[in-house]
Design an enzyme around this catalytic site. Structure first.
Site, PDB file in Angstrom:
ATOM      1  N   HIS A 130      42.630  39.646  38.243  1.00  8.88           N
ATOM      2  CA  HIS A 130      43.269  40.411  36.967  1.00  8.88           C
ATOM      3  C   HIS A 130      44.606  41.274  37.616  1.00  8.88           C
ATOM      4  O   HIS A 130      45.599  41.189  36.912  1.00  8.88           O
ATOM      5  CB  HIS A 130      42.394  41.427  36.707  1.00  8.88           C
ATOM      6  CG  HIS A 130      41.214  41.001  35.637  1.00  8.88           C
ATOM      7  ND1 HIS A 130      41.589  40.265  34.523  1.00  8.88           N
ATOM      8  CD2 HIS A 130      40.112  41.304  35.678  1.00  8.88           C
ATOM      9  CE1 HIS A 130      40.439  39.959  34.080  1.00  8.88           C
ATOM     10  NE2 HIS A 130      39.283  40.474  34.542  1.00  8.88           N
TER      11      HIS A 130
ATOM     12  N   HIS B 184      47.525  38.945  37.973  1.00 11.56           N
ATOM     13  CA  HIS B 184      47.999  38.490  36.653  1.00 11.56           C
ATOM     14  C   HIS B 184      49.122  39.649  36.204  1.00 11.56           C
ATOM     15  O   HIS B 184      50.050  39.175  35.657  1.00 11.56           O
ATOM     16  CB  HIS B 184      46.631  38.441  35.653  1.00 11.56           C
ATOM     17  CG  HIS B 184      47.137  37.700  34.478  1.00 11.56           C
ATOM     18  ND1 HIS B 184      46.295  37.430  33.414  1.00 11.56           N
ATOM     19  CD2 HIS B 184      48.043  36.809  34.105  1.00 11.56           C
ATOM     20  CE1 HIS B 184      46.571  36.789  32.378  1.00 11.56           C
ATOM     21  NE2 HIS B 184      47.986  36.251  32.939  1.00 11.56           N
TER      22      HIS B 184
ATOM     23  N   HIS C  73      37.202  39.357  41.813  1.00 13.70           N
ATOM     24  CA  HIS C  73      37.469  39.173  40.474  1.00 13.70           C
ATOM     25  C   HIS C  73      38.482  40.178  39.979  1.00 13.70           C
ATOM     26  O   HIS C  73      39.532  39.677  39.310  1.00 13.70           O
ATOM     27  CB  HIS C  73      36.100  39.485  39.730  1.00 13.70           C
ATOM     28  CG  HIS C  73      36.246  39.211  38.290  1.00 13.70           C
ATOM     29  ND1 HIS C  73      35.640  38.148  37.476  1.00 13.70           N
ATOM     30  CD2 HIS C  73      36.501  40.559  37.178  1.00 13.70           C
ATOM     31  CE1 HIS C  73      36.117  38.485  36.084  1.00 13.70           C
ATOM     32  NE2 HIS C  73      36.471  39.450  35.948  1.00 13.70           N
ATOM     33  N   GLU C  74      38.346  41.478  40.205  1.00 12.07           N
ATOM     34  CA  GLU C  74      39.305  42.142  39.572  1.00 12.07           C
ATOM     35  C   GLU C  74      40.643  42.306  40.359  1.00 12.07           C
ATOM     36  O   GLU C  74      41.514  42.545  39.617  1.00 12.07           O
ATOM     37  CB  GLU C  74      38.653  43.822  39.829  1.00 12.07           C
ATOM     38  CG  GLU C  74      37.450  44.198  39.266  1.00 12.07           C
ATOM     39  CD  GLU C  74      37.492  43.877  37.967  1.00 12.07           C
ATOM     40  OE1 GLU C  74      38.349  44.094  37.134  1.00 12.07           O
ATOM     41  OE2 GLU C  74      36.407  43.434  37.165  1.00 12.07           O
TER      42      GLU C  74
END
Length: 671
Positions: free
Chosen positions: A465, A468, A461-462
């Site tokens: 980010h 991104h 998940h991290e």
């Protein structure tokens, strides 16, 4: 100019020289950077030429680079490696920074120039990104209160200042409660615990200098303890300590702070002409209105609650079969759910966990990024802010893309949770700068470091980010990377979690810590088959938190947030054996700052999109389909906030999704 924070950094990729920076450097560096920024702002506001995009909006983009650099370093270490000095500095810096940015947003001459550019925007030959930056800049000033006059303007400054102080205090109180509590375990208390929990408890005991194993309030330690300890009394003690963070009375109690924050937010919204804070906050998000948020959450709540109630009946029978003649309690759920998981899926967390080595999961995330986006990762040997940190240079086709830093282990100096931040964001104006991105997690430290399946999802998940940030390709830093609508920011992170579930990823990287053997096919099948296990529980605890957050802000601020929390949960018919994922006194998402206030729903809003977005890869026949990966980078990962979020998603998928894919992905049904 001997202060290393103010000097040019002659380091690889201009990474902060952490080995030369001391806590004594932060305050003078901040003073200097604030003064420099004030001079830059004054020069823009007092410019003798007519306002243009270049001399006003671009000038604002360029201003404050020194301040950004100082704050990037300080907030990195203050969040991930705090100490009493840094905590004291945070308390001092919060009102200073609030006043500084309030002065900017209430600078009438500056706002007049921004407004002039906005009103005359059609006369400038702006690119689409420039038009977007102009709109966001003008809107930001208006929403910050730039148009307020007199007493209202002064009151807005007071509110912002007080909120900054309270947010810092809330965070530090929570950290203090988490840091101070631990539960020593006798050797007999370890019976029934798998080796990985015992190893983590011993490592935590060493850090606490407790003379033996302990359970702390780190989620990566307390959760498996609640799953595996047969000692109901110890589970209850640990759970109640976890649940009471921020609500223990004394100097670290957050309940009065939460009430004051909510009241100030309501007053702030009404000064700006909004009915309540939720209406103000959601105006700029994809959801737009509290009604839309509530509809989504209730569409998910109803089937999730139904599933959780059915699960509670099963777990209660299991508990009674164990001879415990009591109602199922929150400290019982995870223990009996784990037993049920073993019985129904023949999947034992203790047998599974050796296959999820931290280093192999990092390799897995990197490999997925390589296969999807041709990124390569090379270890960097540079000084960082803590010995646990690791750094990599990220390249593509031999060209530098970013620096990635991973800080994975729990420690007393680190706030709880997991997050991604950028010490430097990607931009091309005024000069080309590559991002420096950090993932911070709180995994239990042991040798070897083993993750639960949920931990591995957090890592992915991290890293979503981080992608991104790393793949951002815009001109202006204000719309770079994760600078997007709050309910869009979780799309890349939650989407990347899906690659952990790709069978050939697990078969390659889920290797046993001792033997090195890959996960057996039958275990892999069980892992994927149990992906939605206990999803009723997980969905209920999350949605309950999101609904409480919404109700706090959609209407008059409650005088007693705890009473309001109880009322909302009662109205929902909250299953008694499940608690909110984040109760009010520890709800840092909502009360440590404005980021997720009235916006905790955004994880669910983004999940509607991520379920649908990954389906695009499945429809293409491969999780690594090159055309879908290219479209994902082109329309979402590289564009930051340079375009409207809904339009970006439609460009990628051709349409906006409904809630059906989310319910299917969670194994829930709407009927």
């Amino acid at each position: 100019m001997t202060n290393p924070l103010l000097q040019d950094w002659d380091t690889p990729f201009q990474i902060a020289p952490f080995d030369k920076i001391s806590d004594d450097d932060f305050a003078p560096a901040l003073d200097e950077a604030l003064q420099t920024h004030r001079m830059e702002i004054d020069a823009i506001a007092d410019c003798e030429y007519d306002p243009t995009f270049s001399n006003t909006i671009e000038a604002l983009e360029e201003a404050g680079s020194q301040l950004d650099r100082v704050l990037g370093v300080f907030f990195t270490v203050a969040g991930a490696d705090s100490n009493p000095t840094r905590e004291d500095l945070q308390r001092k810096f919060s009102p200073l920074l609030s006043a500084h940015f309030s002065d900017i947003s209430s600078n009438k001459a500056l706002f007049a120039r921004v407004a002039s550019v906005w009103e005359n925007r059609d006369s400038f030959d702006l690119t689409p990104e420039q038009a977007r930056v102009l709109m966001l800049t003008h809107r930001g000033f208006v929403r910050a209160g730039a148009a307020l006059e007199g007493a209202d303007d002064a009151r807005m400054k007071e509110i912002k200042n007080r909120l900054a102080v309270l947010g810092t205090q809330f965070t530090q109180n929570l950290l203090a409660d988490e840091r101070s509590w631990f539960m020593p375990l006798e050797e007999s208390d370890l019976e029934g615990l798998p080796d990985f929990v015992i190893d983590a408890a011993r490592a935590a005991g060493e850090e606490k200098e407790a003379g033996g194993p302990v359970i702390t309030l780190s989620r990566s330690l307390i959760t498996p303890f609640l799953q595996f300890s047969p000692r109901r009394d110890l589970r209850e003690k640990a759970f109640l300590a976890w649940q009471s963070r921020g609500a223990n009375g004394g100097d670290t109690d957050n309940r009065a702070i939460a009430a004051e924050i909510l009241a100030l937010r309501e007053e702030r919204a009404k000064l700006l002409g909004y009915d309540n804070f939720a209406a103000y906050k959601l105006e700029t998000e994809m959801a737009k209105t509290p009604k839309a948020v509530r509809q989504l959450l209730m569409d998910v709540w109803t089937p999730a609650k139904r599933q959780a109630q059915a699960d509670a009946e099963v777990l209660t029978r299991m508990m009674h079969d164990d001879g415990v003649n009591a109602d199922l309690a929150p400290w019982d759920w995870r223990y009996y759910a784990q037993k049920r998981r073993v019985a129904e899926h023949d999947l034992d967390e203790a047998a599974l966990k050796p296959y999820f080595q931290l280093d192999r999961m990092i390799d897995a995330a990197f490999d997925c990024a390589t296969r999807l986006f041709a990124l390569e990762f090379k270890p960097l040997d540079v000084p960082l802010y803590h010995p646990d940190c690791r750094a990599w240079e990220v390249t593509r086709n031999g060209e530098h893309v970013a620096v990635f830093i991973g800080d994975y282990f729990a420690r007393g100096s680190k706030r709880s949770g997991a997050w991604c931040s950028a010490m430097r964001s990607q931009a091309k104006f005024p000069d080309v700068q590559s991002p420096i991105v950090i993932n911070v997690c709180n995994f239990a430290k042991a040798a070897p470091a083993l993750l639960s399946y949920d931990d591995a999802r957090t890592l992915f998940h991290e890293f979503g980010h981080a992608l991104h940030q790393m793949l951002s390709d815009v001109t202006y830093e204000s719309v770079s990377g994760t600078s997007v609508a709050r309910d869009f920011v979780e799309l890349p992170s939650q989407l990347f979690e899906h690659w952990l579930e790709v069978p050939d990823v697990l078969s390659q990287f889920a290797t046993h810590a001792k033997t090195g053997d890959p996960m057996p096919p039958e275990m892999l099948e069980k892992v994927l088959g149990a992906a939605n296990f206990d999803m009723g529980f997980a969905t209920v605890e999350y949605v309950a938190s999101a609904l409480v957050d919404l109700e706090f802000h959609d209407g008059a601020a409650p005088a007693d947030p705890m009473e309001k929390q109880a009322q909302v949960l009662a109205d929902l018919g909250m299953p008694p054996a499940i608690t909110m994922r984040h109760a009010t006194p520890q709800f840092a998402h909502v009360f440590s700052g404005d980021g997720y206030s009235s916006g905790y729903y955004s994880y669910m809003w983004s999940e509607v999109m991520d379920a649908d977005a990954f389906a695009a890869f499945e429809e293409a026949g491969s999780a690594f389909d090159p055309d879908r990966a290219a479209a994902l980078e082109q329309h979402i990962l590289s564009t930051g906030g340079s375009q409207d979020a809904a339009e970006l998603y439609k460009a990628f998928r051709g349409r906006l999704p409904g809630v059906e894919a989310l319910l299917k992905g969670r194994g829930l049904t709407a009927g």
